[in-house]
Enzyme design. Structure first.
Site, PDB file in Angstrom:
ATOM      1  N   HIS A 127      13.510  -2.636  -1.191  1.00 56.39           N
ATOM      2  CA  HIS A 127      12.820  -3.839  -0.708  1.00 56.39           C
ATOM      3  C   HIS A 127      11.863  -4.449  -1.726  1.00 56.39           C
ATOM      4  CE1 HIS A 127       9.651  -0.887  -0.101  1.00 56.39           C
ATOM      5  NE2 HIS A 127       8.801  -1.900  -0.057  1.00 56.39           N
TER       6      HIS A 127
HETATM    7  C1  UD1 Z   1       5.253  -4.773   2.380  1.00 55.56           C
HETATM    8  C2  UD1 Z   1       4.288  -4.287   1.307  1.00 55.56           C
HETATM    9  C3  UD1 Z   1       4.970  -3.218   0.459  1.00 55.56           C
HETATM   10  C4  UD1 Z   1       5.516  -2.112   1.335  1.00 55.56           C
HETATM   11  C5  UD1 Z   1       6.453  -2.727   2.351  1.00 55.56           C
HETATM   12  C6  UD1 Z   1       7.058  -1.701   3.263  1.00 55.56           C
HETATM   13  C7  UD1 Z   1       2.707  -5.925   0.425  1.00 55.56           C
HETATM   14  C8  UD1 Z   1       2.359  -6.753  -0.757  1.00 55.56           C
HETATM   15  N1  UD1 Z   1       3.914  -5.348   0.386  1.00 55.56           N
HETATM   16  O1  UD1 Z   1       6.340  -5.407   1.713  1.00 55.56           O
HETATM   17  O2  UD1 Z   1       4.009  -2.656  -0.412  1.00 55.56           O
HETATM   18  O3  UD1 Z   1       6.204  -1.188   0.529  1.00 55.56           O
HETATM   19  O4  UD1 Z   1       5.706  -3.682   3.131  1.00 55.56           O
HETATM   20  O5  UD1 Z   1       8.006  -2.290   4.091  1.00 55.56           O
HETATM   21  O6  UD1 Z   1       1.913  -5.795   1.330  1.00 55.56           O
HETATM   22  N2  UD1 Z   1       9.738  -9.486   7.422  1.00 55.56           N
HETATM   23  C9  UD1 Z   1      10.375  -9.519   8.635  1.00 55.56           C
HETATM   24  N3  UD1 Z   1       9.858  -8.786   9.654  1.00 55.56           N
HETATM   25  C10 UD1 Z   1       8.733  -8.034   9.523  1.00 55.56           C
HETATM   26  C11 UD1 Z   1       8.089  -8.021   8.282  1.00 55.56           C
HETATM   27  C12 UD1 Z   1       8.607  -8.736   7.241  1.00 55.56           C
HETATM   28  O7  UD1 Z   1      11.389 -10.193   8.801  1.00 55.56           O
HETATM   29  O8  UD1 Z   1       8.323  -7.382  10.512  1.00 55.56           O
HETATM   30  C13 UD1 Z   1      10.308 -10.242   6.289  1.00 55.56           C
HETATM   31  C14 UD1 Z   1       9.755 -11.650   6.171  1.00 55.56           C
HETATM   32  O9  UD1 Z   1      10.738 -12.476   5.687  1.00 55.56           O
HETATM   33  C15 UD1 Z   1       8.679 -11.496   5.124  1.00 55.56           C
HETATM   34  C16 UD1 Z   1       9.292 -10.444   4.212  1.00 55.56           C
HETATM   35  O10 UD1 Z   1      10.004  -9.573   5.104  1.00 55.56           O
HETATM   36  O11 UD1 Z   1       8.405 -12.688   4.493  1.00 55.56           O
HETATM   37  C17 UD1 Z   1       8.296  -9.666   3.431  1.00 55.56           C
HETATM   38  O12 UD1 Z   1       7.300  -9.080   4.281  1.00 55.56           O
HETATM   39  P1  UD1 Z   1       5.867  -8.704   3.685  1.00 55.56           P
HETATM   40  O13 UD1 Z   1       5.045  -8.063   4.717  1.00 55.56           O
HETATM   41  O14 UD1 Z   1       5.304  -9.889   2.967  1.00 55.56           O
HETATM   42  O15 UD1 Z   1       6.202  -7.682   2.529  1.00 55.56           O
HETATM   43  P2  UD1 Z   1       7.240  -6.455   2.472  1.00 55.56           P
HETATM   44  O16 UD1 Z   1       8.321  -6.821   1.538  1.00 55.56           O
HETATM   45  O17 UD1 Z   1       7.608  -5.980   3.825  1.00 55.56           O
END
Ligand code: UD1
Length: 364
Positions: free
Chosen positions: A206
């Site tokens: 991811h």
């Molecule tokens: C976040 C953390 C990362 C961690 C990871 C574990 C930061 C900078 N990154 O990354 O360190 O390893 O979590 O999973 O905080 N999304 C969904 N549903 C959700 C959450 C996210 O669809 O419940 C999608 C959305 O499109 C979102 C993208 O995932 O924009 C990224 O989510 P985000 O929380 O920004 O970062 P992660 O890549 O999950």
């Protein structure tokens, strides 16, 4: 009674707060308020973990959702500030390295509330990683730095952090693993997915550095195409990875790999069982490098660096980067090496949360 706010927001935070909340309760001297920022909100990225790990429902959910880094961090800060003003905690405890970690630490410190950082001191020395920035900044404003592995103590010392702020307590994520090992063993996930023990690989990906660039992701898929000829691959897919694969038009190529399964993200117990019985794990996660070390399962980390060097020096981890050739070379080495020996890193003994609770109980 000491009042603490325990912050969580993203999937890897939940297994870290679970043992802390339980150990605080046991002291009878610490009142805990759980604040969920809502950084992760999908049922399978959040609620499922509260259920699997028996974490009490959050007292407060800030429901921030996704956004740009600045947008998400700012929104967490904006919504967390009135909570701290209203709750008046003695401490705010943040875990790990996600945007929720730095956002809430910054709010607390500016309100004059003490901050403790669990998993302090880890450094990848790669400032292109958003998590590295979150780690550096959170540590620099924390009053108490609770460290999971020896490298963390060295890094903080080198950065000039006063020794009395730093406590080497061990790894709360491993507390959760040890506590749930037997329950995970009862999971039927192998039967459900028709997998045989030690005959399949588990993949998680991811990180932006791996899944935001079509060339890099394509190179990783090349490696999977070769591995899948020899064993099944189970790749529970993070929502951002699934979205990117679709947007980059790589979906058909992925589907064409026979023996590669891409289920939705799994719960904690099913995923632990899946890892424990696998032949090897390929990942870019931080926590999984630690969990495979304790499980004794070979781990190929598809990154150029790790902030968790003890998983290499003591554990089963090796760095491959995202290039197909280096992934396949490490894969071949793991296959020919047979059973891999690993030592349990110091203080990864299931008691880290108890040590942290004792530190806070002494402040009560
Ligand atoms: C976040 C953390 C990362 C961690 C990871 C574990 C930061 C900078 N990154 O990354 O360190 O390893 O979590 O999973 O905080 N999304 C969904 N549903 C959700 C959450 C996210 O669809 O419940 C999608 C959305 O499109 C979102 C993208 O995932 O924009 C990224 O989510 P985000 O929380 O920004 O970062 P992660 O890549 O999950």
């Amino acid at each position: 009674m000491l009042k603490v706010i325990c912050v969580c927001g993203a999937r890897p935070n939940f297994m870290k707060i679970a043992p802390l909340v339980a150990a605080f309760k046991k002291t009878g001297r610490i009142q805990t308020v759980i604040v969920h920022t809502g950084q992760h909100y999908d049922e399978r990225m959040s609620q499922l973990f509260f259920k699997d790990l028996g974490i009490p429902e959050p007292d407060i959910n800030l429901e921030v959702g996704s956004g740009t880094h600045a947008g998400q961090t700012a929104e967490i800060m904006r919504r967390f500030e009135p909570v701290v003003i209203e709750q008046r905690p003695d401490w705010v405890i943040v875990v790990g390295d996600v945007n929720s970690t730095i956002a809430c630490a910054l709010v607390a410190v500016k309100l004059g509330v003490k901050v403790a950082h669990v998993e302090a001191g880890l450094r990848s020395f790669d400032r292109t990683m958003p998590e590295e920035i979150n780690r550096l900044l959170t540590d620099s404003i924390s009053d108490l730095l609770l460290v999971s592995e020896p490298s963390g103590v060295e890094n903080l010392r080198r950065e000039g952090v006063a020794d009395e702020k730093v406590h080497f307590v061990g790894n709360v994520m491993i507390d959760t693993l040890m506590k749930n090992r037997a329950r995970a063993d009862a999971s039927r996930i192998l039967e459900e997915m028709k997998l045989s023990p030690k005959r399949y690989a588990v993949v998680t990906l991811h990180r932006p550095s791996n899944v935001d660039d079509a060339g890099t992701l394509g190179s990783i898929l090349t490696a999977f195409e070769t591995i899948a000829r020899e064993m099944a691959i189970v790749f529970p897919m993070h929502p951002r990875t699934r979205k990117n694969i679709a947007a980059m038009g790589l979906g058909e190529r992925l589907e064409a790999i026979g023996g590669l399964h891409t289920p939705e993200p799994l719960g904690y117990l099913d995923f632990l069982k899946l890892m424990a019985e696998s032949a090897l794990v390929l990942t870019d996660s931080g926590g999984i490098q630690e969990e495979t070390t304790i499980l004794g399962v070979p781990c190929l980390t598809l990154r150029e660096n790790t902030e968790r060097p003890v998983t290499i020096s003591e554990g089963t981890n090796r760095l491959t980067g995202p290039q197909a050739a280096s992934i396949l070379q490490a894969y071949a080495e793991v296959k020919s090496a047979g059973l891999q020996k690993s030592r349990r890193p110091e203080l990864w003994d299931g008691q880290a949360a108890e040590r942290i609770a004792s530190i806070f109980a002494a402040l009560a």
